[in-house]
Design an enzyme around this catalytic site. Sequence first.
Site, PDB file in Angstrom:
ATOM      1  N   HIS A  79       0.225   7.408  -9.376  1.00 36.83           N
ATOM      2  CA  HIS A  79      -0.747   6.346  -9.060  1.00 36.83           C
ATOM      3  C   HIS A  79      -2.151   6.914  -8.841  1.00 36.83           C
ATOM      4  O   HIS A  79      -2.885   6.448  -7.972  1.00 36.83           O
ATOM      5  CB  HIS A  79      -0.324   5.544  -7.830  1.00 36.83           C
ATOM      6  CG  HIS A  79       0.965   4.802  -7.986  1.00 36.83           C
ATOM      7  ND1 HIS A  79       1.025   3.476  -8.364  1.00 36.83           N
ATOM      8  CD2 HIS A  79       2.249   5.198  -7.833  1.00 36.83           C
ATOM      9  CE1 HIS A  79       2.291   3.085  -8.420  1.00 36.83           C
ATOM     10  NE2 HIS A  79       3.056   4.123  -8.103  1.00 36.83           N
ATOM     11  N   ASN A 135       4.715  -2.837  -6.542  1.00 42.86           N
ATOM     12  CA  ASN A 135       4.334  -2.734  -7.956  1.00 42.86           C
ATOM     13  C   ASN A 135       4.238  -4.128  -8.559  1.00 42.86           C
ATOM     14  O   ASN A 135       4.596  -5.122  -7.909  1.00 42.86           O
ATOM     15  CB  ASN A 135       5.386  -1.931  -8.727  1.00 42.86           C
ATOM     16  CG  ASN A 135       5.245  -0.425  -8.514  1.00 42.86           C
ATOM     17  OD1 ASN A 135       4.188   0.068  -8.125  1.00 42.86           O
ATOM     18  ND2 ASN A 135       6.323   0.292  -8.780  1.00 42.86           N
TER      19      ASN A 135
HETATM   20 FE1  HDD Z   1       5.429   5.580  -4.541  1.00 42.74          FE
HETATM   21  C1  HDD Z   1       2.137   6.340  -4.325  1.00 42.74           C
HETATM   22  C2  HDD Z   1       4.642   2.297  -5.257  1.00 42.74           C
HETATM   23  C3  HDD Z   1       8.757   4.872  -5.057  1.00 42.74           C
HETATM   24  C4  HDD Z   1       6.220   8.665  -3.446  1.00 42.74           C
HETATM   25  N1  HDD Z   1       3.723   4.529  -4.773  1.00 42.74           N
HETATM   26  C5  HDD Z   1       2.461   5.008  -4.626  1.00 42.74           C
HETATM   27  C6  HDD Z   1       1.507   3.965  -4.829  1.00 42.74           C
HETATM   28  C7  HDD Z   1       2.212   2.826  -5.097  1.00 42.74           C
HETATM   29  C8  HDD Z   1       3.611   3.173  -5.047  1.00 42.74           C
HETATM   30  C9  HDD Z   1       1.658   1.445  -5.378  1.00 42.74           C
HETATM   31  C10 HDD Z   1       0.001   4.117  -4.769  1.00 42.74           C
HETATM   32  C11 HDD Z   1      -0.542   3.719  -3.439  1.00 42.74           C
HETATM   33  C12 HDD Z   1      -2.043   3.806  -3.453  1.00 42.74           C
HETATM   34  O1  HDD Z   1      -2.654   2.965  -4.115  1.00 42.74           O
HETATM   35  O2  HDD Z   1      -2.562   4.730  -2.841  1.00 42.74           O
HETATM   36  N2  HDD Z   1       6.480   3.946  -5.139  1.00 42.74           N
HETATM   37  C13 HDD Z   1       5.978   2.687  -5.282  1.00 42.74           C
HETATM   38  C14 HDD Z   1       7.067   1.756  -5.453  1.00 42.74           C
HETATM   39  C15 HDD Z   1       8.225   2.475  -5.417  1.00 42.74           C
HETATM   40  C16 HDD Z   1       7.849   3.849  -5.194  1.00 42.74           C
HETATM   41  C17 HDD Z   1       6.903   0.251  -5.626  1.00 42.74           C
HETATM   42  C18 HDD Z   1       9.648   2.015  -5.523  1.00 42.74           C
HETATM   43  C19 HDD Z   1      10.049   0.821  -5.258  1.00 42.74           C
HETATM   44  N3  HDD Z   1       7.165   6.587  -4.333  1.00 42.74           N
HETATM   45  C20 HDD Z   1       8.431   6.118  -4.569  1.00 42.74           C
HETATM   46  C21 HDD Z   1       9.411   7.125  -4.166  1.00 42.74           C
HETATM   47  C22 HDD Z   1       8.697   8.194  -3.692  1.00 42.74           C
HETATM   48  C23 HDD Z   1       7.290   7.846  -3.811  1.00 42.74           C
HETATM   49  C24 HDD Z   1      10.912   6.951  -4.255  1.00 42.74           C
HETATM   50  C25 HDD Z   1       9.168   9.505  -3.139  1.00 42.74           C
HETATM   51  C26 HDD Z   1      10.338   9.718  -2.650  1.00 42.74           C
HETATM   52  N4  HDD Z   1       4.364   7.230  -4.056  1.00 42.74           N
HETATM   53  C27 HDD Z   1       4.910   8.386  -3.591  1.00 42.74           C
HETATM   54  C28 HDD Z   1       3.872   9.413  -3.166  1.00 42.74           C
HETATM   55  C29 HDD Z   1       2.549   8.635  -3.454  1.00 42.74           C
HETATM   56  C30 HDD Z   1       3.029   7.317  -4.003  1.00 42.74           C
HETATM   57  C31 HDD Z   1       4.019  10.745  -3.828  1.00 42.74           C
HETATM   58  C32 HDD Z   1       1.509   9.336  -4.289  1.00 42.74           C
HETATM   59  C33 HDD Z   1       0.212   9.208  -3.544  1.00 42.74           C
HETATM   60  C34 HDD Z   1       0.553   8.595  -2.311  1.00 42.74           C
HETATM   61  O3  HDD Z   1       1.899   8.383  -2.238  1.00 42.74           O
HETATM   62  O4  HDD Z   1      -0.217   8.292  -1.438  1.00 42.74           O
HETATM   63  O5  HDD Z   1       4.011   9.713  -1.823  1.00 42.74           O
END
Ligand code: HDD
Length: 712
Positions: free
Chosen positions: A91, A164
């Site tokens: 993202h 999402n």
């Molecule tokens: Fe995630 C970012 C949505 C599963 C780990 N995720 C991130 C963002 C969104 C989502 C919208 C961007 C937020 C922003 O605008 O800063 N992610 C989802 C959705 C998931 C999902 C809807 C499943 C239903 N994500 C998911 C899992 C993991 C992560 C299973 C880790 C175990 N996601 C992350 C992260 C991020 C992230 C690596 C990257 C940057 C951040 O968090 O701030 O921690």
Amino acid sequence: MKKNKPVTGQSQAAGTDTLDRGNTNPKLDSLEQFRSDATGQALRTNQGVKVSDNQNTLKVGSRGPSLLEDFIMREKITHFDHERIPERIVHARGTGAHGYFQTYEAHSALTKAGFLQDPAKVTPVFVRFSTVQGPRGSGDTVRDVRGFAVKFFTEEGNFDLVGNNMPVFFIQDAIKFPDFVHAVKPEPHNEIPTGGSAHDTFWDFVSLVPESAHMVIWTMSDRAIPKSLRAMEGFGIHTFRLINAEGKSSFVKFHWKPKQGVCSLVWDEAQKLAGKDTDFHRRDLWESIEMGDYPEWELGVQIIPEEDEHKFEFDLLDPTKLLPEELVPVTVLGKMVLNRNPDNYFAETEQVAFCPGHIVPGIDFSNDPLLQGRLFSYTDTQISRLGGPNFHEIPINRPIAPNHSGQRDAQHRVTIDKGRASYEPNSIDGGWPKETPAAAQDGGFESYPERIEAHKVRERSPSFGDHFSQARLFFHSMSKPEQEHIIAAYSFELGKVEREHIRARQVNEILANIDLDLAARVAANLGLPAPKAGTVDTKSMTLKASPALSQLNLLSGDIKTRKVAILVADGVDAKAIDALKAALAAEGAHAKVLGPTSAPVKTADGKSLPVDASAEGLPSVAFDAVWVPGGKASVQALSGNGVALHFLLEAYKHLKAIGASTDAKPLLDKLHLDADAGLVIGDDDKTRKAFIAAIAKHRTWDREAKAKAIPA
Ligand code: HDD
């Protein structure tokens, strides 16, 4: 000593943003103390020293070597050298906006969350939309999932709904997230492709992991190329709990329903936009807010009483499953309006830090194993992305609720904590800050006391075992054009996969288990043998189709904020333009006059008509519809203008509404464009109404087969 530019030290009014964006948002007022306005201020170093020369390094003579003692140059370059922070792991490309949320009524039977009680209460929000795969500078219109993350600044603390634009996810357990992300990200040896999933590692992984089948068919659908960020639904995906003041818990699934309706780009348009306007989505959001066309969504929930947890043909804890709205309709709770653009991209949109673990009393988690893993990941990632554990003190992340704790120190600590006791209990600072019992008025957070008796195991629940029935439900819920787009998307993406065994595995082991016709069509396009019926014994769901999943049923029905191009050249009939503009304005749509160049054109009655842009500068992909007004000389000039001809052909190919005055018929004839439901010719009110009705339909799907013959 020579200087390149005189330094006056006086106020520089030039470049000052005088736009009044309306500062009505309480969160923004709380940000006011952090804003910096340099208008009328002297240029200074970070230590506050006034700078007299910002053009030249301190040197030994005007042609001599530079001196290490130049603290002004060193401070400036050092700061510059560290201007970037790591982009988000996923993202990374996003765009944000401020706004507010208001509940429609008190939802006290459902939850005690304060922001869902009083319709008079305005809760500030900050939203960040994103793509998943590409880096920060990648294109907006690539085929991808869109992030839809909302931070509610409630009086009881921050609540982040990090969702999402699709209601399911690729995997069931968070431990698979790094594998999935490594597979979808650009390939490690050459960092190709940027922003898309059409490559071997992605299809290798998803063809080996059948639980991804449902989400992958969503990403092969039109939902993965949204028309705008404003035209997307949002989903919390996981099942959550809402808990009322009596401690009664209900399971819920969160939904965002856009007032603008739901619609998408067509694939050829999406690809072209990725080159012609990388910023297409963020520009649309920004401009809509600047123009006062504030995007609006309704927040809703599907409510499942606790006793109904096991009533469905799938497990509510499985994030690869959606709860069809035909089984449990969405109850609307309130609305969110986005009404203010950020002042500074980095300070706000880049530094905002979401976490699904940010909840408030009245909301709680379910045991969805994907959600449980997310609760750890987000805070952890912010620590390296934002440089330490104090990211909650960055202005955009600060709650409007007070926050006092014994947490101290670490990088970039901003708060100057008074008192001596950074521990609890204490008797030195009067015992403060103290716990608030959950039962008290405005009580402290209390987790739902769910009773669980089980063995500690590493295993997937058998109730998560069906991977195909909902993918099939999705495919069968699509209209014919939407199904064709899905077939085309699988064929395009798998066509980019170099290894034939991966293509064949996706077709035979995944698609054939979803729908044999889908698999056969894709196989034929890839030159693979016709697949045999799927071997996985998946029961179909009792529900055979869910109309709520088809975007064709989700249009707004109006043309508010739609963009219409009017193609003109010298000799154009100005009255025809005025009549069309008035008709469009009455419906809330926007028109732009496009000339052969950016210079004004001469109207048929000899007046000068300013144009908004040249047709080359604003191509047809930037518009929802196009109109060619009369004036024989103008039409004749456009007939010999390749850019104008391409503009019309492309709009036709992209199934957009086209309107033309009778004078302009020869131009359409030249291009062999015949009248249809979305192509209207005439000069009267009836024609303009038919044009508006065609725009409201978004695309003329019946034209699609014919449009395929038009060169891209
Ligand atoms: Fe995630 C970012 C949505 C599963 C780990 N995720 C991130 C963002 C969104 C989502 C919208 C961007 C937020 C922003 O605008 O800063 N992610 C989802 C959705 C998931 C999902 C809807 C499943 C239903 N994500 C998911 C899992 C993991 C992560 C299973 C880790 C175990 N996601 C992350 C992260 C991020 C992230 C690596 C990257 C940057 C951040 O968090 O701030 O921690």
